[in-house]
Design an enzyme around this catalytic site. Sequence first.
Site, PDB file in Angstrom:
ATOM      1  N   LYS A 161       5.056  -4.458  -3.813  1.00  0.00           N
ATOM      2  CA  LYS A 161       3.639  -4.699  -4.267  1.00  0.00           C
ATOM      3  C   LYS A 161       4.027  -3.532  -5.312  1.00  0.00           C
ATOM      4  O   LYS A 161       4.195  -2.119  -5.598  1.00  0.00           O
ATOM      5  CB  LYS A 161       2.705  -4.101  -3.388  1.00  0.00           C
TER       6      LYS A 161
ATOM      7  N   LYS B  20     -12.559   3.441  -7.377  1.00  0.00           N
ATOM      8  CA  LYS B  20     -11.767   4.824  -6.355  1.00  0.00           C
ATOM      9  C   LYS B  20     -12.837   6.409  -6.826  1.00  0.00           C
ATOM     10  O   LYS B  20     -13.367   5.779  -7.635  1.00  0.00           O
ATOM     11  CB  LYS B  20     -10.892   5.138  -6.239  1.00  0.00           C
TER      12      LYS B  20
ATOM     13  N   ASP C  86       1.423   3.888  -7.158  1.00  0.00           N
ATOM     14  CA  ASP C  86       1.024   1.972  -6.122  1.00  0.00           C
ATOM     15  C   ASP C  86       1.987   1.356  -6.895  1.00  0.00           C
ATOM     16  O   ASP C  86       2.105  -0.030  -6.673  1.00  0.00           O
ATOM     17  CB  ASP C  86      -0.886   1.939  -6.462  1.00  0.00           C
TER      18      ASP C  86
ATOM     19  N   ASP D 173     -10.660  -3.162  -4.168  1.00  0.00           N
ATOM     20  CA  ASP D 173      -9.339  -1.922  -4.020  1.00  0.00           C
ATOM     21  C   ASP D 173      -8.393  -1.719  -2.615  1.00  0.00           C
ATOM     22  O   ASP D 173      -7.469  -1.861  -2.876  1.00  0.00           O
ATOM     23  CB  ASP D 173     -10.171  -0.795  -3.640  1.00  0.00           C
TER      24      ASP D 173
ATOM     25  N   GLU E 209      -6.438  -4.323  -3.274  1.00  0.00           N
ATOM     26  CA  GLU E 209      -6.334  -5.904  -4.208  1.00  0.00           C
ATOM     27  C   GLU E 209      -4.276  -5.582  -3.880  1.00  0.00           C
ATOM     28  O   GLU E 209      -4.462  -6.733  -4.609  1.00  0.00           O
ATOM     29  CB  GLU E 209      -6.121  -4.939  -6.137  1.00  0.00           C
TER      30      GLU E 209
ATOM     31  N   ARG F 283      -2.857  -6.214  -1.198  1.00  0.00           N
ATOM     32  CA  ARG F 283      -2.833  -7.558  -0.718  1.00  0.00           C
ATOM     33  C   ARG F 283      -2.524  -8.666  -0.780  1.00  0.00           C
ATOM     34  O   ARG F 283      -2.391  -9.938  -0.867  1.00  0.00           O
ATOM     35  CB  ARG F 283      -3.730  -7.303   1.397  1.00  0.00           C
TER      36      ARG F 283
HETATM   37  N1  BES Z   1      -3.039   1.849  -3.693  1.00  0.00           N
HETATM   38  C1  BES Z   1      -4.225   1.851  -2.177  1.00  0.00           C
HETATM   39  C2  BES Z   1      -3.844   2.576  -0.989  1.00  0.00           C
HETATM   40  C3  BES Z   1      -3.072   4.195  -0.888  1.00  0.00           C
HETATM   41  C4  BES Z   1      -3.840   4.729   0.028  1.00  0.00           C
HETATM   42  C5  BES Z   1      -1.627   4.072  -1.519  1.00  0.00           C
HETATM   43  C6  BES Z   1      -3.551   6.760  -0.892  1.00  0.00           C
HETATM   44  C7  BES Z   1      -1.447   5.565  -1.853  1.00  0.00           C
HETATM   45  C8  BES Z   1      -2.169   6.844  -1.294  1.00  0.00           C
HETATM   46  C9  BES Z   1      -4.517   0.013  -1.412  1.00  0.00           C
HETATM   47  O1  BES Z   1      -4.897  -0.578  -2.793  1.00  0.00           O
HETATM   48  C10 BES Z   1      -6.079   0.689  -1.618  1.00  0.00           C
HETATM   49  O2  BES Z   1      -6.924   0.971  -1.992  1.00  0.00           O
HETATM   50  N2  BES Z   1      -6.604   0.798   0.006  1.00  0.00           N
HETATM   51  C11 BES Z   1      -7.621   0.482   0.714  1.00  0.00           C
HETATM   52  C12 BES Z   1      -8.287  -0.662   1.250  1.00  0.00           C
HETATM   53  C13 BES Z   1      -9.706  -0.173   1.848  1.00  0.00           C
HETATM   54  C14 BES Z   1     -10.030  -1.139   1.090  1.00  0.00           C
HETATM   55  C15 BES Z   1      -9.626  -1.693   2.643  1.00  0.00           C
HETATM   56  C16 BES Z   1      -8.068   2.044   1.003  1.00  0.00           C
HETATM   57  O3  BES Z   1      -6.570   2.409   2.054  1.00  0.00           O
HETATM   58  O4  BES Z   1      -8.832   2.695   1.300  1.00  0.00           O
HETATM   59 ZN    ZN Z   2      -3.519  -0.007  -4.046  1.00  0.00          ZN
HETATM   60 ZN    ZN Z   3      -6.241  -0.081  -3.954  1.00  0.00          ZN
END
Ligand code: BES
Ligand code: ZN
Ligand code: ZN
Length: 478
Positions: free
Chosen positions: A240, A252, A263, A322, A324, A326
């Site tokens: 990713k 966010k 990321d 968010d 994204e 996946r």
């Molecule tokens: N890039 C983030 C995950 C992340 C969080 C990486 C903190 C490093 C530190 C990912 O894209 C994301 O935002 N995931 C969401 C998923 C949710 C919307 C189902 C999350 O973890 O809140």
């Molecule tokens: Zn992300």
């Molecule tokens: Zn995200």
Amino acid sequence: MNIKLSKKDLKNINSDIELVVVKDLKILSKKEQKLLKKISFDLKSFDTYFDASNNKFFVSSSKLKKEDLKLCLCSAIRAIKKLNIKTIKLDLIQNEKELKISEIVEGAVLGEYEFTKYKSKKEEEKDLELIVSISKSKKDEEQLNKDLKESLSITSSVNMVRSIINTPPEDYFPATMANDAKKIASENGLECIIHGEEYLIKNGMNAMFNVGRASRHESKLIHLSYKPKDAKGKIVLVGKGLTYDSGGLSLKSGAGMVSMKCDKSGGSAVLGIMNTLKALNCEYEVHGIIGAVENMIGGDAYKPDDVLVAKNGKTIEVRNTDAEGRLVLADCLCYAQDEIEDIDYMFDYATLTGACIVALGNETIGTMGHSDKLKAKMQKAANSSGELIGILPFNRYLPAQLKSGIADIVNSTSSRAAGSITAGLFLDNFVKKENKKKWLHLDIAGAAYSESPWGYNSFGGTGAGIRLTLDFIKKLNK
Ligand code: BES
Ligand code: ZN
Ligand code: ZN
């Protein structure tokens, strides 16, 4: 940091100081023992003391191998860096035990790293030299030199990746990542193919394409391949590479957005691994596939409620922009399995979920997959490389959470329960039947980046996943 081996006895090596690892005070002279006792030198906590009148630098360690030895070297080098010293000598035999070259190198090189590119006032860059005397070693010189070469190559890849991760999003976007891939390819004799958005649209990679739609930077699909003669098998690494994740329209919070330059850590780890295969004489064909994309907001952004069709035809209801990573990985996994036949191992690396940090903390990589045997094999690589992994188990009940009323699956579940595992199970929809047991998903959200330094990691990117995977690959070579 420059590390060299010398066949000379320690006493015949010229240097500013001698580094002495102390496990037991008894190995020292009476005078030195008295001195260290006087200052309450702590034998357990990688304590350091510089005896300037004798040019000896003492560092303690209760064990002389693995993580203890790396942390010991890290502590010593960080303290020495603050002194006006350039050359250090070290006997490979300490406290009557022969140290491992790879552990010395990892502790010293990874511990010394600092990202200073964006500081206006830079301290004078010091190129420390560490000369290791191998005169009393029981191993043959050729083997020691090979160990040195390999660990220097691994650690320089880790530090390269740390700098990529630490680079701000204004200076590092998908095309920058593609250029780095090209550079790595030309330096290592790899094949490198870069596809832009036209390719994504033409080839049905709509999930990946839509994530990058609102960005001013074009998304890039990067495909690096390492093809040795008479390869023993095939390994596919998918990363990713979100060069920035604002969350998109499901924006966010202000605090949640800080550090989202990290990321791109999964894709960056893939670059680091690909950069080291030649030096390790890897006998497997290895493919590195990276989805480099920026997730932004704007009039052209993809939206919650959109339904996207991935490369394998599955339809995805977007419930949260968010989630994204996946979406990008879904298409990259499909691309990998369409392009590459007879895969033996397929690993993906992603800062995928905040839930992984809640579950395992900031140091441990969440590891998921269908094969217990493969997970155990990865656990062995973790144990010997020093990287930490934790197995998060799939089960038959969780996939139901991904059900959608309008499409085949949702990209974000309504419950927060098992958030990392449901993300892993989302990806499972894009793994072909024949590859199910060959695949592992590595969620590096916690381990890839930290603003509080830990172990031999400084502020920022850590290079998580690189040493782990290279250790896994090295074990296959044997
Ligand atoms: N890039 C983030 C995950 C992340 C969080 C990486 C903190 C490093 C530190 C990912 O894209 C994301 O935002 N995931 C969401 C998923 C949710 C919307 C189902 C999350 O973890 O809140
Ligand atoms: Zn992300
Ligand atoms: Zn995200």
